[in-house]
Write a protein that holds these residues in place. Structure first.
Motif, PDB file in Angstrom:
ATOM      1  N   ARG A   1     -22.405 -27.281 -41.691  1.00 49.10           N
ATOM      2  CA  ARG A   1     -23.333 -27.843 -40.401  1.00 49.10           C
ATOM      3  C   ARG A   1     -24.774 -28.182 -40.977  1.00 49.10           C
ATOM      4  NH1 ARG A   1     -23.636 -25.075 -34.560  1.00 49.10           N
ATOM      5  NH2 ARG A   1     -25.065 -23.881 -35.761  1.00 49.10           N
ATOM      6  N   ARG A   2     -25.258 -26.937 -41.580  1.00 50.15           N
ATOM      7  CA  ARG A   2     -26.724 -27.106 -42.174  1.00 50.15           C
ATOM      8  C   ARG A   2     -26.662 -28.423 -43.045  1.00 50.15           C
ATOM      9  NH1 ARG A   2     -27.443 -22.413 -44.838  1.00 50.15           N
ATOM     10  NH2 ARG A   2     -28.030 -21.372 -42.864  1.00 50.15           N
ATOM     11  N   LYS A   3     -25.517 -28.576 -44.004  1.00 49.28           N
ATOM     12  CA  LYS A   3     -25.669 -29.718 -44.835  1.00 49.28           C
ATOM     13  C   LYS A   3     -25.737 -31.091 -44.226  1.00 49.28           C
ATOM     14  CE  LYS A   3     -23.205 -31.961 -48.772  1.00 49.28           C
ATOM     15  NZ  LYS A   3     -22.112 -32.070 -49.360  1.00 49.28           N
ATOM     16  N   MET A   4     -24.770 -31.080 -43.060  1.00 49.66           N
ATOM     17  CA  MET A   4     -25.110 -32.355 -42.316  1.00 49.66           C
ATOM     18  C   MET A   4     -26.285 -32.457 -41.559  1.00 49.66           C
ATOM     19  SD  MET A   4     -22.039 -33.780 -42.669  1.00 49.66           S
ATOM     20  CE  MET A   4     -22.107 -33.002 -44.257  1.00 49.66           C
ATOM     21  N   ARG A   5     -26.892 -31.610 -41.101  1.00 49.73           N
ATOM     22  CA  ARG A   5     -28.367 -31.643 -40.486  1.00 49.73           C
ATOM     23  C   ARG A   5     -29.240 -31.995 -41.517  1.00 49.73           C
ATOM     24  NH1 ARG A   5     -28.440 -26.826 -38.277  1.00 49.73           N
ATOM     25  NH2 ARG A   5     -29.790 -25.740 -40.144  1.00 49.73           N
TER      26      ARG A   5
END
Length: 193
Positions: free
Chosen positions: A11-15
């Motif tokens: 999720r951090r990567k997508m953000r």
């Protein structure tokens, strides 16, 4: 990492991809960040070999490379897990530089480097992976190579991996301040003992 940690990592990567695409991190090239990047460059010149090869972990869109003169390095590899930041870096066509989308938690360098920079990246590694990543990067250093770590503010849960290491010694350490009380960085340089 357990399944929940892996989800949060994804999720951090997508953000980060979304934020780089929207221009949220364009501020890294601003004058507010200049002193921090200049400290990294100064440490490269002071403690690095002449014309070093550099691995920049957390390179974003290539700001550190842009802050350097191409005569000050032989090869520059920027690594970031945001594909959007790497697209921006690649579009700059910076000399003697390549940029790759990769996750430092699993990344295995294909060559050795004179300098490895943890550029505002170390605190993003899951606590269970920090030592593993650091050990892998120490193994990727050339003889007399150095590691430079830049961490925003205090970096709780990070500095002990460098300062208490049985294989690294601290060569230099600076706190880089700005005119904003809460905007500061700590930058350290380390070599093998």
């Amino acid at each position: 990492m357990n399944i929940l940690d892996k989800f949060h990592h994804w999720r951090r990567k997508m953000r980060w991809d979304k934020q780089y695409k929207s221009g949220r991190w364009d501020s890294l090239a601003s004058e507010k960040e200049l002193k921090r990047y200049q400290q990294i460059v100064d440490f490269i010149k002071k403690y690095g070999n002449n014309n070093p090869s550099i691995l920049d972990i957390g390179s974003g869109d290539g700001v550190l490379t842009m802050r350097m003169d191409e005569k000050d390095y032989s090869y520059f590899l920027g690594l970031d897990f945001s594909k959007e930041s790497i697209k921006k870096a690649q579009s700059r066509n910076l000399p003697k530089s390549n940029f790759e989308t990769a996750d430092a938690i699993t990344y295995q360098p294909e060559q050795k480097f004179d300098i490895i920079v943890f550029n505002e990246a170390f605190y993003y590694f899951h606590d269970t992976k920090k030592q593993e990543v650091l050990d892998r990067m120490i193994d990727a250093l050339n003889l007399n190579g150095i590691i430079i770590t830049s961490i925003y503010r205090e970096g709780h849960g990070c500095w002990e991996f460098f300062k208490e290491s049985v294989v690294l010694k601290e060569l230099d350490f600076e706190t880089v301040t700005t005119d904003e009380e809460l905007r500061y960085w700590k930058v350290g340089v380390y070599a093998r003992k």
